[in-house]
Enzyme design. Sequence first.
Site, PDB file in Angstrom:
ATOM      1  N   ARG A 122      28.746  61.379  -6.597  1.00 14.62           N
ATOM      2  CA  ARG A 122      29.788  60.746  -5.735  1.00 14.62           C
ATOM      3  C   ARG A 122      29.052  60.172  -4.509  1.00 14.62           C
ATOM      4  O   ARG A 122      29.039  60.467  -3.261  1.00 14.62           O
ATOM      5  CB  ARG A 122      30.535  62.116  -4.957  1.00 14.62           C
ATOM      6  CG  ARG A 122      31.417  63.012  -5.883  1.00 14.62           C
ATOM      7  CD  ARG A 122      32.167  62.172  -6.839  1.00 14.62           C
ATOM      8  NE  ARG A 122      33.233  61.639  -6.233  1.00 14.62           N
ATOM      9  CZ  ARG A 122      34.430  62.464  -5.884  1.00 14.62           C
ATOM     10  NH1 ARG A 122      34.561  63.474  -5.890  1.00 14.62           N
ATOM     11  NH2 ARG A 122      35.364  61.680  -5.283  1.00 14.62           N
ATOM     12  N   ASP A 306      42.000  61.705 -12.869  1.00 17.31           N
ATOM     13  CA  ASP A 306      42.472  62.850 -12.287  1.00 17.31           C
ATOM     14  C   ASP A 306      43.480  63.478 -13.212  1.00 17.31           C
ATOM     15  O   ASP A 306      43.779  64.571 -13.107  1.00 17.31           O
ATOM     16  CB  ASP A 306      43.124  62.634 -10.897  1.00 17.31           C
ATOM     17  CG  ASP A 306      42.141  62.306  -9.744  1.00 17.31           C
ATOM     18  OD1 ASP A 306      42.433  61.641  -8.665  1.00 17.31           O
ATOM     19  OD2 ASP A 306      40.880  62.468 -10.171  1.00 17.31           O
TER      20      ASP A 306
HETATM   21  C1  EPZ Z   1      39.126  58.673  -5.237  1.00 15.47           C
HETATM   22  O1  EPZ Z   1      37.735  59.334  -5.084  1.00 15.47           O
HETATM   23  C2  EPZ Z   1      39.898  60.267  -5.383  1.00 15.47           C
HETATM   24  N1  EPZ Z   1      39.829  60.813  -4.053  1.00 15.47           N
HETATM   25  C3  EPZ Z   1      39.556  61.118  -6.458  1.00 15.47           C
HETATM   26  O2  EPZ Z   1      40.401  62.079  -6.649  1.00 15.47           O
HETATM   27  C4  EPZ Z   1      39.611  59.951  -7.868  1.00 15.47           C
HETATM   28  O3  EPZ Z   1      39.245  60.967  -8.919  1.00 15.47           O
HETATM   29  C5  EPZ Z   1      38.801  58.794  -7.608  1.00 15.47           C
HETATM   30  O4  EPZ Z   1      39.313  58.214  -6.436  1.00 15.47           O
HETATM   31  C6  EPZ Z   1      38.815  57.929  -8.959  1.00 15.47           C
HETATM   32  O5  EPZ Z   1      40.124  57.502  -8.970  1.00 15.47           O
HETATM   33  C7  EPZ Z   1      40.486  60.430  -2.946  1.00 15.47           C
HETATM   34  O6  EPZ Z   1      40.967  59.548  -3.087  1.00 15.47           O
HETATM   35  C8  EPZ Z   1      40.375  61.212  -1.679  1.00 15.47           C
HETATM   36  P1  EPZ Z   1      34.294  57.685  -5.677  1.00 15.47           P
HETATM   37  P2  EPZ Z   1      36.742  58.143  -4.774  1.00 15.47           P
HETATM   38  O7  EPZ Z   1      33.416  58.677  -5.435  1.00 15.47           O
HETATM   39  O8  EPZ Z   1      37.215  56.997  -4.299  1.00 15.47           O
HETATM   40  C9  EPZ Z   1      30.967  55.163  -7.508  1.00 15.47           C
HETATM   41  C10 EPZ Z   1      40.969  64.309  -7.047  1.00 15.47           C
HETATM   42  O9  EPZ Z   1      41.037  65.030  -7.923  1.00 15.47           O
HETATM   43  N2  EPZ Z   1      30.626  55.043  -6.104  1.00 15.47           N
HETATM   44  O10 EPZ Z   1      34.446  56.505  -5.214  1.00 15.47           O
HETATM   45  O11 EPZ Z   1      35.956  58.778  -3.428  1.00 15.47           O
HETATM   46  C11 EPZ Z   1      31.075  56.560  -7.764  1.00 15.47           C
HETATM   47  O12 EPZ Z   1      29.733  57.019  -8.465  1.00 15.47           O
HETATM   48  C12 EPZ Z   1      39.771  63.513  -6.559  1.00 15.47           C
HETATM   49  O13 EPZ Z   1      42.203  64.082  -6.414  1.00 15.47           O
HETATM   50  C13 EPZ Z   1      29.595  54.480  -5.918  1.00 15.47           C
HETATM   51  O14 EPZ Z   1      28.613  54.301  -6.842  1.00 15.47           O
HETATM   52  O15 EPZ Z   1      35.776  57.967  -5.993  1.00 15.47           O
HETATM   53  C14 EPZ Z   1      31.985  56.719  -9.057  1.00 15.47           C
HETATM   54  O16 EPZ Z   1      31.395  56.505 -10.400  1.00 15.47           O
HETATM   55  C15 EPZ Z   1      38.748  63.679  -7.495  1.00 15.47           C
HETATM   56  N3  EPZ Z   1      29.281  54.221  -4.507  1.00 15.47           N
HETATM   57  C16 EPZ Z   1      33.140  55.765  -8.747  1.00 15.47           C
HETATM   58  O17 EPZ Z   1      32.340  54.898  -7.770  1.00 15.47           O
HETATM   59  C17 EPZ Z   1      29.994  54.635  -3.709  1.00 15.47           C
HETATM   60  O18 EPZ Z   1      29.592  54.295  -2.334  1.00 15.47           O
HETATM   61  C18 EPZ Z   1      34.398  56.111  -8.235  1.00 15.47           C
HETATM   62  O19 EPZ Z   1      33.976  57.345  -7.381  1.00 15.47           O
HETATM   63  C19 EPZ Z   1      31.255  54.884  -3.824  1.00 15.47           C
HETATM   64  C20 EPZ Z   1      31.552  55.267  -5.249  1.00 15.47           C
END
Ligand code: EPZ
Length: 417
Positions: A122, A306
Amino acid sequence: MNQITIKGGHPIKGSIEASGAKNAVLPILAATIVGQGESHISRVPHLHDVTTMNELLAHMGAQLTVDHHADISICTDNLKNQTAPYETVKTMRASILALGPLVARYGRAKVSLPGGCAIGARPVDLHIKGLQAMGAKIKVEDGYILASCDRLHGNRIVMDKVTVTGTENILIAATLAQGETLIENAAIEPEVVDLAKYLKAMGADIKGEGTSKIYIQGKDQLQGTHHAVMPDRIEIGTFLVAAAITGGSITINNSCNDDLDAVYDKLTESGAIISTTENSVSLNMHGKRPNPVDIRTAPHPAFPTDMQAQFCALNSIADGSSHITETLFENRFMHVEELNRMGANIHVEGNQAIIKGVEQLSGAPVTATDLRASASLVLAGLAANGSTAVHDIHYIDRGYESIEEKLNQLGAKIVRS
Ligand code: EPZ
């Protein structure tokens, strides 16, 4: 009170109303930071993560009241500090959403790095990179992100990866930046659109939300306003699976059907009969065993990650074999070993789960590891023969409002102890 016991074999039957979306209300609460005066947020789900976000904002000095409906009135003028401490951020990764709004309105922020979580590393590098492109000076030391900027300026920001909260952090910050910002490869999830709706109601100039290109013309100030949070599409999907896995039927009111096409398609493929009206969805499984369905998670509008754990549970009793491929997170199959303790036959190879459906699961003591894994264990317990005790059930309270009460209204036999 950290476990629930489910007596399986009772079909889910009846109707419920969907709650507000966790993944919409969290960025919207963070976005209250950029509005002057009071905002009133309604249709707020009563969730542990919402309580955590409220506590974080109150810690900064926000004036915040929560009424008996869990609706929130909040004023973020004159925040006494712009800090999101480790103690809060470690329990809820979405605290990172305070970073952009704090820098945009107050010119500084000190936000703990979220660190990893059960489902993956994350990272937040794209959040930081986007704000740096807008002129924020950012350093990371002692586990904290230290950001400062007299005033952010607009820029063209191409996201290396689709990240929902990364898009949201930059979107909120850009509403107060000098000039125009273009976010390319933006997340198009419905929760991003709901956030943009709130920001525009505060006076923000945003175009293209819901597409991969979002244009924002920064303003000098925004005014707090009222916003009703969109329904929670993942809660809706989870309850539909609860009816499908028990051969039952359900109607969910206040649904957001346009946001769930991929889930409805897979439920139909599993043999469920789905019908919709303008703001409700009904599913009837007619007592049948589900057909196996292959799933590949991907950003919206494809199948949502999710909902992956919930479909692992459904496929575990399907009449045949299926494959589930998780493309977003590197460790989102921790529910599999627990499902196998209940008699499922699931084998994980890399980012794929190969599932051989069994006739019947057996109740067993299991342990939740993360929010959606706990949901899949509850679903399996509803279908299993005998009793299932789900330990560490606090994870489920982060994302589902009164889940055992809602399921018991629908015929389930669940006790929290
Ligand atoms: C949002 O998380 C949701 N959470 C998650 O829901 C959901 O699973 C996810 O989007 C995907 O749809 C909220 O909206 C609060 P990420 P988000 O960590 O945006 C990469 C639930 O169960 N990434 O950005 O925080 C990361 O490794 C939760 O309700 C980077 O590389 O997801 C991943 O592969 C779990 N660098 C992808 O992006 C960054 O700076 C998305 O993950 C950010 C992300």
